[in-house]
Design a protein around this motif. Structure first.
Motif, PDB file in Angstrom:
ATOM      1  N   ARG A  41      46.435 121.570 -15.204  1.00  0.00           N
ATOM      2  CA  ARG A  41      47.628 121.950 -14.436  1.00  0.00           C
ATOM      3  C   ARG A  41      47.487 121.554 -12.968  1.00  0.00           C
ATOM      4  O   ARG A  41      48.427 121.032 -12.360  1.00  0.00           O
ATOM      5  N   THR A  42      46.312 121.808 -12.407  1.00  0.00           N
ATOM      6  CA  THR A  42      46.084 121.486 -10.995  1.00  0.00           C
ATOM      7  C   THR A  42      46.238 120.001 -10.745  1.00  0.00           C
ATOM      8  O   THR A  42      46.927 119.576  -9.801  1.00  0.00           O
ATOM      9  N   VAL A  43      45.605 119.194 -11.580  1.00  0.00           N
ATOM     10  CA  VAL A  43      45.656 117.738 -11.371  1.00  0.00           C
ATOM     11  C   VAL A  43      47.079 117.217 -11.574  1.00  0.00           C
ATOM     12  O   VAL A  43      47.570 116.398 -10.785  1.00  0.00           O
ATOM     13  N   CYS A  44      47.753 117.677 -12.626  1.00  0.00           N
ATOM     14  CA  CYS A  44      49.127 117.222 -12.864  1.00  0.00           C
ATOM     15  C   CYS A  44      50.033 117.570 -11.692  1.00  0.00           C
ATOM     16  O   CYS A  44      50.871 116.755 -11.273  1.00  0.00           O
ATOM     17  N   ALA A  45      49.882 118.774 -11.164  1.00  0.00           N
ATOM     18  CA  ALA A  45      50.721 119.200 -10.046  1.00  0.00           C
ATOM     19  C   ALA A  45      50.438 118.385  -8.794  1.00  0.00           C
ATOM     20  O   ALA A  45      51.361 118.035  -8.041  1.00  0.00           O
ATOM     21  N   GLU A  46      49.192 118.072  -8.558  1.00  0.00           N
ATOM     22  CA  GLU A  46      48.828 117.310  -7.357  1.00  0.00           C
ATOM     23  C   GLU A  46      49.219 115.847  -7.475  1.00  0.00           C
ATOM     24  O   GLU A  46      49.589 115.209  -6.487  1.00  0.00           O
ATOM     25  N   LEU A  47      49.130 115.287  -8.686  1.00  0.00           N
ATOM     26  CA  LEU A  47      49.432 113.867  -8.857  1.00  0.00           C
ATOM     27  C   LEU A  47      50.927 113.576  -8.930  1.00  0.00           C
ATOM     28  O   LEU A  47      51.363 112.478  -8.569  1.00  0.00           O
ATOM     29  N   HIS A 107      41.847 111.085 -16.861  1.00  0.00           N
ATOM     30  CA  HIS A 107      41.955 109.644 -16.603  1.00  0.00           C
ATOM     31  C   HIS A 107      42.551 108.922 -17.805  1.00  0.00           C
ATOM     32  O   HIS A 107      43.464 108.103 -17.662  1.00  0.00           O
ATOM     33  N   GLU A 108      42.044 109.234 -18.990  1.00  0.00           N
ATOM     34  CA  GLU A 108      42.459 108.515 -20.187  1.00  0.00           C
ATOM     35  C   GLU A 108      43.937 108.740 -20.509  1.00  0.00           C
ATOM     36  O   GLU A 108      44.665 107.797 -20.846  1.00  0.00           O
ATOM     37  N   GLY A 165      43.138 103.643 -13.148  1.00  0.00           N
ATOM     38  CA  GLY A 165      42.131 104.242 -12.286  1.00  0.00           C
ATOM     39  C   GLY A 165      42.714 104.773 -10.994  1.00  0.00           C
ATOM     40  O   GLY A 165      42.243 105.777 -10.447  1.00  0.00           O
ATOM     41  N   LEU A 166      43.735 104.098 -10.475  1.00  0.00           N
ATOM     42  CA  LEU A 166      44.419 104.570  -9.267  1.00  0.00           C
ATOM     43  C   LEU A 166      45.364 105.713  -9.590  1.00  0.00           C
ATOM     44  O   LEU A 166      45.427 106.715  -8.873  1.00  0.00           O
ATOM     45  N   LEU A 167      46.106 105.587 -10.681  1.00  0.00           N
ATOM     46  CA  LEU A 167      47.139 106.561 -11.023  1.00  0.00           C
ATOM     47  C   LEU A 167      46.572 107.906 -11.450  1.00  0.00           C
ATOM     48  O   LEU A 167      47.278 108.906 -11.439  1.00  0.00           O
ATOM     49  N   SER A 168      45.297 107.943 -11.824  1.00  0.00           N
ATOM     50  CA  SER A 168      44.673 109.206 -12.234  1.00  0.00           C
ATOM     51  C   SER A 168      43.733 109.749 -11.167  1.00  0.00           C
ATOM     52  O   SER A 168      43.092 110.780 -11.376  1.00  0.00           O
ATOM     53  N   SER A 169      43.668 109.088 -10.006  1.00  0.00           N
ATOM     54  CA  SER A 169      42.735 109.498  -8.949  1.00  0.00           C
ATOM     55  C   SER A 169      43.494 110.122  -7.782  1.00  0.00           C
ATOM     56  O   SER A 169      44.254 109.444  -7.086  1.00  0.00           O
ATOM     57  N   TYR A 170      43.272 111.402  -7.541  1.00  0.00           N
ATOM     58  CA  TYR A 170      43.935 112.110  -6.457  1.00  0.00           C
ATOM     59  C   TYR A 170      43.652 111.467  -5.102  1.00  0.00           C
ATOM     60  O   TYR A 170      44.547 111.357  -4.259  1.00  0.00           O
ATOM     61  N   GLU A 198      43.093  98.627 -14.861  1.00  0.00           N
ATOM     62  CA  GLU A 198      42.408  99.778 -14.272  1.00  0.00           C
ATOM     63  C   GLU A 198      42.735  99.961 -12.793  1.00  0.00           C
ATOM     64  O   GLU A 198      42.965 101.085 -12.330  1.00  0.00           O
ATOM     65  N   PHE A 199      42.748  98.861 -12.020  1.00  0.00           N
ATOM     66  CA  PHE A 199      42.938  98.983 -10.574  1.00  0.00           C
ATOM     67  C   PHE A 199      43.948  97.977 -10.041  1.00  0.00           C
ATOM     68  O   PHE A 199      43.824  97.491  -8.925  1.00  0.00           O
TER      69      PHE A 199
END
Length: 298
Positions: A68-74, A161-162, A223-228, A207-208
Motif C-alpha cells: 500500500r505504501t509503495v503504490c500510494a507513493e508511486l 518491481h516485478e 526499473g525506473l517505474l518501480s523505484s521511488y 528495464e531502464f
C-alpha cells in the motif's frame, strides 16, 4: 554489462531446508523473522514446475502495508513521469493497491490484454530461461517483498518491481510484443556472448528505458517505474539516442542510479526500432554493429 546473479540473493535447498543467502548489507540481513519469511515464500517457488498450481502466498498485514505504501507513493510519480503506454496498461490491468496480488491473479488480468502470464521464481532464473520464456508469453516473477524497515527501497527485484513495473508494462500489448521479441532473440542465441548482449540491450530499454513524449522525457523502464527514488532522478542522467552497440557493450553499475540512459523518440521507436532489433538479432549482430560503426568513423 553485469552478471544477472548480482541482482538476486542465492536460494539453495538441502536436507536442512531452503536457505535464502542475503548479503551482509541487505536491510533484512540481521532480521531472523524476515529471513525465515523469505525461506517460507521461496520454498514452494523453488519446487514449482510448469503445469503445477501457482503457489499462493498468504501475505501478512505488514507485507500488505508495504504494498500500500509503495503504490500510494508511486501513483503521483507515474502520473507525472511515466509514458502514456504504461499508464494505459496500468489502468487496464487494475491491480489492487491495498494488498499484494497473487501471481495467478495478475496473470488472469494480463491474459486478455497481451497473452502474458507470470510464473513464480524463488530468486535468480538462468539467463537463457528467463529471457527465452518471454517468447512464450511467460514472465518469471518473485513473490517476496522488501524489508519493512525500508519500504521504498529494495536491493533486489521483489514482487513490487516485478508486478508494478513489469506487470503494468505487460498490460500494454505493443510493449509486451517487444518483450516477446526479446525472448525470441534470446532463443536464437547460440553463444553466451550473444545472450548477454540481448540482456544488456533489454536492461537499457525494458528495464531502464526513457522516451520523449509530447516534448517531455518520460520513463518506460520497469526499473525506473518501480523505484521511488530513481524515477525522480532519471532526467538528470546523461541522455543518449538509441545506440544498440553501446547499449550492449557499455559497463554499468547496477547498485547505483544509472548515470547514462538511452531515449526512444516516441512509442514508435520502441515498438518498431527496438522491436526490429530484437526480431532480427542473432549471434553475429554485435559484430555487424561494430563493423557499421567503424565504417561510419572512418
Amino acid at each position: 554489462m553485469f552478471e544477472e546473479g548480482q541482482l538476486y540473493a542465492p536460494v539453495t535447498e538441502d536436507e536442512n531446508g531452503v536457505t535464502v543467502h542475503l548479503t551482509d548489507d541487505h536491510p533484512g540481513a540481521n532480521d531472523p523473522e524476515y529471513r525465515r519469511r523469505r525461506e517460507v515464500i521461496a520454498g514452494p517457488a523453488l519446487r514449482w514446475r510448469p503445469g503445477d498450481p501457482v503457489p499462493q502466498v498468504e501475505y501478512t498485514d505488514a507485507e500488505n502495508a508495504i504494498w500500500r505504501t509503495v503504490c500510494a507513493e508511486l501513483a503521483p510519480k507515474h502520473e507525472r513521469l511515466a509514458i502514456r503506454g504504461f499508464l494505459e496498461g496500468k489502468e487496464a490491468l487494475g491491480l489492487p493497491t491495498d494488498r499484494v496480488p497473487q501471481l495467478d491473479e495478475v496473470s488472469a488480468g494480463l491474459q486478455p490484454l497481451s497473452g502474458f502470464r507470470l510464473h513464480p521464481a524463488a530468486g535468480l532464473v538462468p539467463l537463457d530461461q528467463f529471457y527465452g520464456s518471454l517468447a512464450d508469453g511467460v514472465f518469471h516473477s518473485t513473490q517476496y517483498l522488501r524489508h519493512g524497515s525500508q519500504p521504498l527501497y529494495t536491493p533486489e527485484p521483489d514482487i513490487i518491481h516485478e508486478v508494478v513495473g513489469h506487470g503494468n508494462l505487460l498490460a500494454n500489448p505493443a510493449i509486451a510484443e517487444v518483450k516477446r521479441r526479446a525472448g525470441e532473440a534470446a532463443r536464437r542465441c547460440e553463444t553466451e556472448a550473444g545472450l548477454q548482449f540481448v540482456a544488456d540491450v533489454f536492461w537499457f530499454t525494458i528495464e531502464f528505458g526513457v522516451m520523449y513524449e509530447d516534448g517531455e522525457l518520460r520513463a518506460y523502464g520497469a526499473g525506473l517505474l518501480s523505484s521511488y527514488g530513481e524515477i525522480e532522478e532519471f532526467r538528470g542522467a546523461t541522455i543518449l539516442p538509441l545506440d544498440f552497440y553501446s547499449m550492449g557493450t557499455v559497463e554499468y553499475d547496477i547498485s547505483h542510479y544509472q548515470p547514462t540512459l538511452f531515449a526512444c523518440d516516441g512509442m514508435s521507436e520502441l515498438t518498431e526500432r527496438v522491436g526490429e532489433f530484437f526480431a532480427e538479432f542473432d549471434d553475429d549482430t554485435p559484430g555487424r554493429l561494430l563493423a557499421a560503426r567503424n565504417r561510419t568513423a572512418s
